[in-house]
Scaffold this active site. Structure first.
Site, PDB file in Angstrom:
ATOM      1  N   HIS A   6      24.911  24.927 -42.392  1.00 50.21           N
ATOM      2  CA  HIS A   6      24.524  23.820 -42.627  1.00 50.21           C
ATOM      3  C   HIS A   6      23.035  23.189 -42.145  1.00 50.21           C
ATOM      4  O   HIS A   6      22.927  22.119 -41.948  1.00 50.21           O
ATOM      5  CB  HIS A   6      25.579  22.683 -42.402  1.00 50.21           C
ATOM      6  CG  HIS A   6      26.834  23.076 -42.917  1.00 50.21           C
ATOM      7  ND1 HIS A   6      27.015  23.014 -44.152  1.00 50.21           N
ATOM      8  CD2 HIS A   6      28.010  23.374 -42.457  1.00 50.21           C
ATOM      9  CE1 HIS A   6      28.287  23.000 -44.406  1.00 50.21           C
ATOM     10  NE2 HIS A   6      28.781  23.690 -43.551  1.00 50.21           N
ATOM     11  N   GLU A  20      17.444  25.444 -19.047  1.00 47.33           N
ATOM     12  CA  GLU A  20      17.183  24.928 -17.829  1.00 47.33           C
ATOM     13  C   GLU A  20      16.329  25.627 -17.030  1.00 47.33           C
ATOM     14  O   GLU A  20      15.420  25.247 -16.283  1.00 47.33           O
ATOM     15  CB  GLU A  20      18.665  24.843 -16.957  1.00 47.33           C
ATOM     16  CG  GLU A  20      19.448  23.601 -17.473  1.00 47.33           C
ATOM     17  CD  GLU A  20      20.735  23.684 -16.823  1.00 47.33           C
ATOM     18  OE1 GLU A  20      21.032  22.585 -15.985  1.00 47.33           O
ATOM     19  OE2 GLU A  20      21.451  24.667 -16.579  1.00 47.33           O
ATOM     20  N   TRP A  75      12.731  13.372  -5.903  1.00 45.38           N
ATOM     21  CA  TRP A  75      12.812  13.507  -7.419  1.00 45.38           C
ATOM     22  C   TRP A  75      12.236  12.262  -7.882  1.00 45.38           C
ATOM     23  O   TRP A  75      12.869  11.226  -7.873  1.00 45.38           O
ATOM     24  CB  TRP A  75      14.444  14.074  -7.879  1.00 45.38           C
ATOM     25  CG  TRP A  75      14.355  14.351  -9.405  1.00 45.38           C
ATOM     26  CD1 TRP A  75      14.210  15.376  -9.783  1.00 45.38           C
ATOM     27  CD2 TRP A  75      14.488  13.440 -10.392  1.00 45.38           C
ATOM     28  NE1 TRP A  75      14.241  15.494 -11.297  1.00 45.38           N
ATOM     29  CE2 TRP A  75      14.557  14.135 -11.701  1.00 45.38           C
ATOM     30  CE3 TRP A  75      14.817  12.155 -10.680  1.00 45.38           C
ATOM     31  CZ2 TRP A  75      14.729  13.670 -12.854  1.00 45.38           C
ATOM     32  CZ3 TRP A  75      15.149  11.520 -11.688  1.00 45.38           C
ATOM     33  CH2 TRP A  75      15.091  12.310 -12.889  1.00 45.38           C
ATOM     34  N   ARG A  89      18.362  18.847  -4.711  1.00 53.89           N
ATOM     35  CA  ARG A  89      18.409  17.439  -5.179  1.00 53.89           C
ATOM     36  C   ARG A  89      17.019  16.871  -5.828  1.00 53.89           C
ATOM     37  O   ARG A  89      17.126  15.842  -6.264  1.00 53.89           O
ATOM     38  CB  ARG A  89      18.843  16.533  -3.795  1.00 53.89           C
ATOM     39  CG  ARG A  89      20.214  16.522  -3.265  1.00 53.89           C
ATOM     40  CD  ARG A  89      20.456  15.810  -2.011  1.00 53.89           C
ATOM     41  NE  ARG A  89      20.525  14.546  -2.582  1.00 53.89           N
ATOM     42  CZ  ARG A  89      21.838  14.175  -3.070  1.00 53.89           C
ATOM     43  NH1 ARG A  89      22.728  14.705  -3.079  1.00 53.89           N
ATOM     44  NH2 ARG A  89      22.002  12.782  -3.388  1.00 53.89           N
ATOM     45  N   LYS A 112      21.906  26.981 -20.232  1.00 53.96           N
ATOM     46  CA  LYS A 112      21.623  27.767 -18.842  1.00 53.96           C
ATOM     47  C   LYS A 112      20.148  28.279 -19.292  1.00 53.96           C
ATOM     48  O   LYS A 112      19.311  28.166 -18.282  1.00 53.96           O
ATOM     49  CB  LYS A 112      22.696  29.035 -18.899  1.00 53.96           C
ATOM     50  CG  LYS A 112      23.782  28.560 -18.167  1.00 53.96           C
ATOM     51  CD  LYS A 112      24.001  28.075 -16.734  1.00 53.96           C
ATOM     52  CE  LYS A 112      23.588  26.508 -16.578  1.00 53.96           C
ATOM     53  NZ  LYS A 112      24.754  25.652 -16.621  1.00 53.96           N
ATOM     54  N   GLU A 130      26.952  25.949 -23.277  1.00 54.12           N
ATOM     55  CA  GLU A 130      26.701  26.211 -22.111  1.00 54.12           C
ATOM     56  C   GLU A 130      25.530  27.381 -21.885  1.00 54.12           C
ATOM     57  O   GLU A 130      24.569  27.256 -21.075  1.00 54.12           O
ATOM     58  CB  GLU A 130      27.975  26.570 -21.302  1.00 54.12           C
ATOM     59  CG  GLU A 130      27.732  26.866 -19.879  1.00 54.12           C
ATOM     60  CD  GLU A 130      27.137  25.877 -18.974  1.00 54.12           C
ATOM     61  OE1 GLU A 130      27.240  24.614 -19.463  1.00 54.12           O
ATOM     62  OE2 GLU A 130      26.711  26.011 -17.875  1.00 54.12           O
ATOM     63  N   ASN A 188      16.981   7.156  -1.072  1.00 55.17           N
ATOM     64  CA  ASN A 188      17.698   7.934  -2.440  1.00 55.17           C
ATOM     65  C   ASN A 188      18.298   6.932  -3.260  1.00 55.17           C
ATOM     66  O   ASN A 188      19.168   6.259  -2.832  1.00 55.17           O
ATOM     67  CB  ASN A 188      18.802   8.792  -2.173  1.00 55.17           C
ATOM     68  CG  ASN A 188      19.200   9.472  -3.090  1.00 55.17           C
ATOM     69  OD1 ASN A 188      20.561   9.989  -2.965  1.00 55.17           O
ATOM     70  ND2 ASN A 188      18.923   9.512  -4.186  1.00 55.17           N
ATOM     71  N   GLY A 189      17.757   6.623  -4.548  1.00 52.70           N
ATOM     72  CA  GLY A 189      18.443   5.713  -5.453  1.00 52.70           C
ATOM     73  C   GLY A 189      17.383   4.944  -6.289  1.00 52.70           C
ATOM     74  O   GLY A 189      16.184   5.526  -6.304  1.00 52.70           O
ATOM     75  N   LYS A 199      19.927  18.702  -8.975  1.00 53.93           N
ATOM     76  CA  LYS A 199      21.206  19.167  -8.982  1.00 53.93           C
ATOM     77  C   LYS A 199      22.240  17.795  -9.116  1.00 53.93           C
ATOM     78  O   LYS A 199      23.372  17.884  -9.498  1.00 53.93           O
ATOM     79  CB  LYS A 199      21.906  20.075  -8.109  1.00 53.93           C
ATOM     80  CG  LYS A 199      22.837  20.608  -8.094  1.00 53.93           C
ATOM     81  CD  LYS A 199      23.153  21.867  -7.683  1.00 53.93           C
ATOM     82  CE  LYS A 199      24.404  22.562  -8.075  1.00 53.93           C
ATOM     83  NZ  LYS A 199      24.432  22.986  -9.454  1.00 53.93           N
ATOM     84  N   CYS A 232      17.130  13.195  -4.838  1.00 57.30           N
ATOM     85  CA  CYS A 232      16.290  13.050  -3.723  1.00 57.30           C
ATOM     86  C   CYS A 232      17.129  13.218  -2.537  1.00 57.30           C
ATOM     87  O   CYS A 232      18.394  12.785  -2.714  1.00 57.30           O
ATOM     88  CB  CYS A 232      15.740  11.489  -3.511  1.00 57.30           C
ATOM     89  SG  CYS A 232      14.478  10.970  -4.595  1.00 57.30           S
TER      90      CYS A 232
HETATM   91  C1  G6P Z   1      22.568  17.602 -13.699  1.00 52.54           C
HETATM   92  C2  G6P Z   1      22.672  19.210 -12.932  1.00 52.54           C
HETATM   93  C3  G6P Z   1      23.816  19.898 -13.937  1.00 52.54           C
HETATM   94  C4  G6P Z   1      25.048  19.144 -13.789  1.00 52.54           C
HETATM   95  C5  G6P Z   1      24.890  17.821 -14.432  1.00 52.54           C
HETATM   96  C6  G6P Z   1      26.204  17.016 -14.036  1.00 52.54           C
HETATM   97  O1  G6P Z   1      21.745  17.804 -14.670  1.00 52.54           O
HETATM   98  O2  G6P Z   1      21.542  19.989 -13.118  1.00 52.54           O
HETATM   99  O3  G6P Z   1      24.094  21.276 -13.608  1.00 52.54           O
HETATM  100  O4  G6P Z   1      25.815  19.706 -14.925  1.00 52.54           O
HETATM  101  O5  G6P Z   1      24.037  17.070 -13.550  1.00 52.54           O
HETATM  102  O6  G6P Z   1      26.196  17.056 -12.546  1.00 52.54           O
HETATM  103  P1  G6P Z   1      28.041  16.929 -12.096  1.00 52.54           P
HETATM  104  O7  G6P Z   1      27.425  17.241 -10.595  1.00 52.54           O
HETATM  105  O8  G6P Z   1      28.275  15.601 -12.601  1.00 52.54           O
HETATM  106  O9  G6P Z   1      28.592  18.122 -12.667  1.00 52.54           O
END
Ligand code: G6P
Length: 615
Positions: free
Chosen positions: A511, A495, A75, A27, A492, A488, A101-102, A610, A2
């Protein structure tokens, strides 16, 4: 998650608020809303499901006058994303409006108590409880609004950054913070509020970061913001200068922030190394390792806590630190660590990795480790963030603001800082010999140049992406330093393209996952020329024997893997421990182009945010 924005001053508030919301949309983007007190004293609240642009459309023919207002991009946590659950929320009398926010953890208890006293609720959110509680305290105890806020917050358990408007006092915003970020911009005869500084920097670079349990009273016409705590003790806060510029938070000609951020990596890594890597004498200096040498070089163990992409960087950090410093490293998901009962004490060093510096689970993991006496080293990108402030020391990534929800440049920035940390500690401990040390430092300094060359593969990767857009599943394989790269790469793709993808250590495939292989399964294999090259070659043979479609990431000049693979991308040669800084890039581009081909919202993928400030 948020995003919250506020404005009080002489300008029209609405354009400032909408622009601010757009900057904070990373956010969360389930719904958006705005509350304004018009020049004639009316409180106008407009809310819409969807993105800020949906709110703008909804508001197009409405009265948006006024030079005080608050706005929110959501969010969803409590209650589905719809316009009723969107913020701002209004108190029963219609006088107070709030953005938050929270999460208010004890909201259902408070809600029941208020309902028993006759208060009616409109939404399913925890936030509405906050505004109703404040109004109830105000009217039942006949106190002013600030006192009501202070008293109400004593009842509230949870995380919040909020801003409150009172229709009867159009010259004031009250804001407070506990565990969720909040920044106030101090302009000339005007004040701004934001979850971070991005909505503010266009107007002023003078900001105040709120601490936990701070209440801020922002009054029109005053030169300063007044701060107090829940006990009404006055607090002083220094105004800081924020080093952000508009160019850093705009797309700069790229169609998406994600692509811009992928292409920024060479420059970002240079920025990250600036003043730290001295190529004239092949030496790395990290101020934290100088200032806290004793704690760091004598650590019995490092424990890396992180989430998401940052956790993947942590897996690479483990290999770097164990190899160069000969200190055991554990890598924990912060969300698991915080509820475990870790055997940890003052001989341990916890490294908290977080791009945003606001991830609630990582913050809680830090607090747990701190309470057991561990020394905490932070690795954040966002300067002044909660995690940066909660740690004993740390190193910023210095890769500039990352806005695309899928993390790219922060990942390579994290790996770069972890490499510098491992080098600095290894050197101080004498666990790396001079020749190897100088070789790694020298090669690290060449990575930006090699990334620039590597990025020329963009069109080629786009062509590969077009071939595989149909796929419903993907497997990513790598070994050693490239195993976290496989994880990773898979993350990606998941996501932003919503294709199911799994990352595995290549040898683990036999396995279980090998049962999934058929001629429709694309398998991305990181098969660069390192000590495990022949082993990975064998894994590729096993895949081809089962008709998998192999997309290989190979070292420039490679012939053996190229002959076997259906598609390949070449990456420049480097030393093994630095390979992730190169091999990650084609995987970022592959995910990006597949998502674009599938017409997905690359920068704002569904359900994600994010900055994850809720657990
Ligand atoms: C969210 C974001 C990711 C990020 C993760 C950890 O899930 O979408 O891209 O890796 O949070 O966030 P941070 O800010 O702690 O790296």
């Amino acid at each position: 998650m948020c995003g919250i924005v506020g404005y009080i001053g002489k300008r029209d508030a609405y354009p400032v608020l909408i622009k601010g919301l757009k900057r904070l949309e990373y956010r969360g983007y389930d719904s958006a809303g705005v509350a304004l007190i018009s020049n004639s004293g009316e409180l106008h609240v407009y809310k819409a499901k969807g993105k800020v642009s949906d709110l703008e459309q909804f508001v197009a023919d409405k009265d948006v006058s006024g030079n005080i207002g608050i706005a929110h991009t959501r969010w969803a946590t409590h209650g589905e994303p719809n316009s009723t659950n969107a913020h701002p929320h209004i108190s029963s009398s219609g006088n107070l409006s709030i953005i938050h926010n929270g999460i208010i953890e004890n909201y259902s208890t408070i809600k029941r108590q208020l309902q028993d006293k006759g208060v009616e609720f409109k939404s399913e959110t925890d936030t509405e409880v906050l505004v109703q509680l404040i109004e109830y305290v105000q009217s039942s105890q006949q106190v002013d609004l600030l006192t009501a806020v202070r008293l109400a917050l004593r009842e509230v358990i949870g995380a919040y950054a909020f801003a409150l408007l009172d229709k009867n006092n159009p010259d004031q915003i009250i804001a407070a913070r506990q565990s969720s970020p909040l920044v106030i911009g101090v302009g000339k005869d005007e004040f701004f509020l934001g979850s971070d500084a991005s909505p503010i920097i266009e107007y002023t670079d003078r900001v105040v970061y709120l601490d936990n349990q701070d209440i801020a009273v922002i009054t029109r016409g005053k030169e300063e913001v007044e701060f107090c705590n829940f006990n009404n003790e006055r607090l002083e806060h220094e105004v800081q200068t924020v080093e952000l510029n508009l160019g850093q938070i705009e797309k700069g000609g790229f169609p998406h922030f994600m692509l811009k951020e992928i292409f920024e990596q060479p420059r970002c890594l240079q920025d990250s190394m600036r003043g730290r890597v001295n190529i004239d004498v092949n030496h790395v200096v990290l101020s934290a390792v100088i200032d806290y040498r004793r704690q760091l070089i004598n650590a019995r163990r490092f424990i890396i806590v992180a989430c998401g992409t940052s956790w993947h960087a942590g897996l690479i950090g483990k290999q770097l630190i164990e190899c160069l410093c000969q200190i055991p490293v554990e890598v924990e998901y912060a969300s698991e660590f915080r509820y475990s009962n870790p055997v940890i004490d003052s001989r341990d060093v916890v490294i908290a990795i977080s791009q945003s510096g606001e991830t609630a689970d990582t913050l809680a993991a830090i607090e747990l480790a701190k309470s057991r006496g561990a020394f905490i080293y932070g690795m954040c990108n966002a300067v002044g963030s909660s995690i940066a402030r909660a740690t004993h020391t740390g190193s910023y990534l210095h890769v500039g603001p990352e806005i695309g929800v899928a993390s790219t440049k922060a990942f390579t920035g994290q790996v770069t800082v972890l490499t510098m940390l491992a080098l600095a500690i290894g050197k101080a401990r004498g666990t790396i010999n001079n020749a190897d040390y100088e070789k790694v430092v020298s090669e690290l300094s060449k990575i930006p140049e090699k990334q620039t060359k590597l990025l020329e593969c963009n069109d080629h990767v786009r062509d590969i992406a077009r071939i595989f857009t149909y796929a419903r599943n993907f497997i990513y394989l790598g070994r050693g330093y490239n195993y976290p790269v496989a994880l990773e790469g898979a993350l990606k793709l998941k996501e932003i393209s919503y294709i199911h993808a799994e990352g595995y250590p290549a040898a683990e495939m036999k396995h279980g996952p090998i049962a999934l292989i058929d001629d429709e399964m694309p398998v991305v294999v990181v098969a660069t020329q390192n000590v495990l090259y022949d082993k990975v070659m064998s894994n590729i043979q096993e895949l081809k024997a089962r008709h998998a479609r192999v997309i290989a990431i190979v070292t420039e000049g490679d012939t053996r893997v190229k002959d076997l693979a259906d598609e390949y991308v070449e990456v420049p040669q480097t030393i093994e421990c630095l390979e992730p800084l190169l091999s990650t890039i084609p995987l970022q581009l592959l995910a990006y182009h597949i998502a674009v081909c599938k017409r997905k919202d690359v920068d704002q993928p569904r359900n994600l945010a994010k900055s994850v400030t809720v657990e």
